[in-house]
Scaffold this active site. Structure first.
Site, mmCIF file in Angstrom:
data_model
loop_
_atom_site.group_PDB
_atom_site.id
_atom_site.type_symbol
_atom_site.label_atom_id
_atom_site.label_comp_id
_atom_site.label_asym_id
_atom_site.label_seq_id
_atom_site.Cartn_x
_atom_site.Cartn_y
_atom_site.Cartn_z
ATOM 1 N N GLY A 1 0.825 -1.192 0.000
ATOM 2 C CA GLY A 1 0.000 0.000 0.000
ATOM 3 C C GLY A 1 0.868 1.255 0.000
ATOM 4 O O GLY A 1 2.102 1.178 -0.048
ATOM 5 N N THR B 1 -0.358 9.240 3.821
ATOM 6 C CA THR B 1 0.185 8.925 2.504
ATOM 7 C C THR B 1 -0.868 8.266 1.630
ATOM 8 O O THR B 1 -1.624 7.415 2.101
ATOM 9 C CB THR B 1 1.405 7.989 2.640
ATOM 10 O OG1 THR B 1 2.351 8.569 3.528
ATOM 11 C CG2 THR B 1 2.060 7.740 1.303
ATOM 12 N N HIS C 1 -12.280 6.294 16.193
ATOM 13 C CA HIS C 1 -13.025 5.695 15.087
ATOM 14 C C HIS C 1 -14.278 4.935 15.514
ATOM 15 O O HIS C 1 -15.341 5.114 14.891
ATOM 16 C CB HIS C 1 -12.111 4.792 14.266
ATOM 17 C CG HIS C 1 -11.216 5.540 13.321
ATOM 18 N ND1 HIS C 1 -10.515 4.942 12.304
ATOM 19 C CD2 HIS C 1 -10.902 6.860 13.242
ATOM 20 C CE1 HIS C 1 -9.818 5.841 11.638
ATOM 21 N NE2 HIS C 1 -10.028 7.009 12.195
ATOM 22 N N GLU D 1 -11.791 -2.418 9.829
ATOM 23 C CA GLU D 1 -10.585 -2.707 10.603
ATOM 24 C C GLU D 1 -10.733 -2.253 12.049
ATOM 25 O O GLU D 1 -10.251 -2.913 12.976
ATOM 26 C CB GLU D 1 -9.376 -2.028 9.958
ATOM 27 C CG GLU D 1 -8.048 -2.421 10.579
ATOM 28 C CD GLU D 1 -6.864 -1.826 9.845
ATOM 29 O OE1 GLU D 1 -5.794 -1.679 10.480
ATOM 30 O OE2 GLU D 1 -6.991 -1.487 8.651
#
Length: 439
Positions: free
Chosen positions: A20, A161, A225, A370
Site C-alpha cells: 500500500g 500517505t 473511530h 478494521e
C-alpha cells in the site's frame, strides 16, 4: 530474484510485506537513507499485485515517494527494489528485517505463509500499524524462533500517505505525525533504537514505551473511530446506496459528531484505560493525546491546565472539553485565512462507502471494518481479565447488526468472503497465552 551483495546497514537485508502507500513510502525512505542493504517487496496475489508487477517491470523495479507537507519543501525521491515476490509464499532465506505494512488483522495469515522458523537470518519484525495486542499475537506465532526475533511495535503509521493518481508504485505524503511511540518486549532491545533513529530521520518525534501494549495503545483511531464511525449515522453513509454528501469529522447534521457520540468516546476511553491499568500499563490522556500528538487548538480554546488535568475531571466535563476540541478543528485553526477570511475546511473529509471489487463482490472500507476487528480483540482480552466493557460491546453489537443487514440486502453470494471471516476468538486466546506467560 535480483539480489545483490551485502553492505552493513542498521536493518540489513529488509523485506517490506504489503504494497500500500505506507509500504511504498517506507520502502523508499529505508533504501534512500541507507537504512538497508537489500530491499525486497512482497504482496499477496490479486489485481493490485498484478498491476503493480506490470508497473515495476516497466520502471525497472523502481518505487517513488513524493513529500509535500506544510512544514517542508516538496521533494521527490526513488529507490530500486532488489527482490519482488508476488504472493506471501515462503521467501528466500536472506532477510534480516521484516516490515509488516499490512492491516493488523492480516498478520496471522502473513506469518503463516512466511514461516519465520525457515528464515534463519531474521532478527527483527517491525509492525507499522498494529492494533492493541498485535505484538503478542506475532510473538505467539514465532515458535522456536521467538527468542532470536525482536518484534517492534509502532503506535501508528507516522504519516498521511496516498498513491499518486494512476500508480501503485508511487506514493505521495502530505503530512507527518508530530510524535509516535514504539516498543519492544525484549529488554535492552538494540533494534528499537534503530527504528527510533529511522522514524526521527523523517522529522517525527519518537518515544520509546516500556512495553508493546503501551505503544499500541497510543493510536488515536482506537478511541476515535469506533464512536464516530460505528454509529447509525456513519453506517448509513458507509453502507447506503446513495452517494454520501456528509463529512466524517463535522458536527451533526453535516457529520457524525454529537454530544452522544462524544459521550460514547469518553466511555470507551475509560473502559480501555481500566483494562490497561489492569495490565500494569499507563493509559493515555485522551485530550492531551489528541492535542499534543495529533493536532492542536489555540490555548484560548482549551487551556493547558484543562488539557493536562483531563484525566482528573468528571465525565461530563471530559465530554464538554472533547466536544469543544472537535468543534474547534472544523476549520484548521492555524491555517492562513483567504481573502474572504475563510480558514481551511479541515473537517471536510468524505466518507468512503461500500464498494464492489473487481469480481463484483461487495466490500466494506477499512474504516470502520478494521476498527471493528481491533475493538473486538480488545473487548475479548478485557473479558479474559474480567474487565467489563459495556460501551465497547454495544458498539460491536451495533456494527454486527448493520453488517448482517447489509449481507442480507446484497445477498451472501455477492459479498466478499472476508466479511464472513472472524478469527477474533483464536487471536484472543493466542494473545492471552502470551500475556499470562509474561506475568
Amino acid at each position: 530474484m535480483l539480489s545483490g551483495s551485502y553492505t552493513p546497514t542498521p536493518f540489513g537485508h529488509t523485506l517490506i510485506v504489503g504494497a500500500g502507500p505506507a509500504a511504498v513510502h517506507t520502502a523508499v525512505h529505508l533504501a534512500h537513507g541507507g537504512w538497508c542493504s537489500l530491499l525486497g517487496l512482497m504482496n499477496r496475489r490479486g489485481p493490485h499485485t498484478t498491476q503493480l508487477a506490470q508497473e515495476l517491470e516497466r520502471s525497472k523495479f523502481t518505487l517513488v515517494s513524493s513529500v509535500q507537507t506544510a512544514s517542508t519543501d516538496p521533494y521527490r525521491i526513488q529507490a530500486s527494489i532488489t527482490d519482488w515476490y508476488e504472493g506471501c509464499d515462503r521467501p528466500d532465506d536472506l532477510w534480516d528485517t521484516l516490515f509488516l505494512c499490512t492491516p493488523s488483522d492480516a498478520y496471522n495469515d502473513v506469518l503463516r505463509a512466511l514461516q519465520p522458523d525457515s528464515l534463519t537470518r531474521l532478527k527483527t519484525i517491525v509492525l507499522l500499524s498494529p492494533g492493541m495486542g498485535s505484538n503478542l499475537l506475532v510473538q505467539s506465532m514465532l515458535g522456536a524462533s521467538k527468542d532470536r526475533i525482536d518484534v517492534i511495535s509502532l503506535s501508528t503509521y507516522y504519516a498521511a500517505t496516498k498513491f499518486e493518481p494512476g500508480s501503485f508504485r508511487a506514493a505521495r505524503t502530505k503530512a507527518y505525525k508530530k510524535r509516535i511511540s514504539i516498543a519492544s518486549d525484549k529488554p535492552g532491545s538494540m533494534a528499537v533504537r534503530d527504528v527510533k533513529r529511522f522514524v526521527e530521520s523523517l522529522g517525527v518525534q519518537c518515544g520509546v514505551a516500556g512495553r508493546s501494549i503501551e505503544a499500541e495503545s497510543r493510536s488515536v483511531t482506537t478511541y476515535v473511530h469506533p464512536p464516530l464511525f460505528m454509529n447509525d449515522f456513519s453506517l448509513d453513509e458507509i453502507l447506503g446506496c446513495a452517494i454520501s454528501k456528509k463529512s466524517m469529522y463535522k458536527l451533526y447534521p453535516e457529520g457524525p459528531i454529537t454530544p452522544d457520540a462524544i459521550r460514547t468516546m469518553v466511555r470507551l476511553w475509560r473502559e480501555i484505560s481500566e483494562w490497561l491499568r489492569s495490565l500494569g500499563a499507563e493509559p493515555v490522556n485522551l485530550l492531551g493525546f489528541l492535542n499534543d500528538d495529533n493536532y492542536p487548538v489555540h490555548e484560548a480554546t482549551l487551556s493547558r491546565d484543562e488539557i493536562d488535568r483531563f484525566t482528573e475531571w468528571e465525565p461530563v466535563k471530559q465530554e464538554y472539553l472533547l466536544y469543544v476540541r472537535y468543534a474547534s478543528i472544523l476549520i484548521d485553526p492555524f491555517s492562513v485565512p483567504d481573502e474572504n477570511g475563510r480558514y481551511f475546511d479541515f473537517s471536510a473529509v468524505p466518507y468512503k462507502q461500500a464498494y464492489q471489487d473487481g469480481n463484483g463482490k461487495w466490500m466494506i472500507p477499512r474504516i470502520p471494518l478494521e476498527d471493528y476487528k481491533k475493538l473486538k480483540l480488545i473487548c475479548g482480552l478485557a473479558q479474559k481479565a474480567n474487565i467489563a466493557m459495556p460501551q465497547a460491546s454495544a458498539l460491536i453489537e451495533r456494527f454486527e447488526a448493520r453488517l448482517d443487514a447489509f449481507v442480507r440486502e446484497k445477498g451472501a453470494d455477492r459479498v466478499h468472503p472476508e466479511l464472513f471471516l472472524d478469527t477474533t476468538s483464536a487471536h484472543v486466546e493466542a494473545v492471552w497465552r502470551e500475556m499470562r506467560r509474561g506475568l
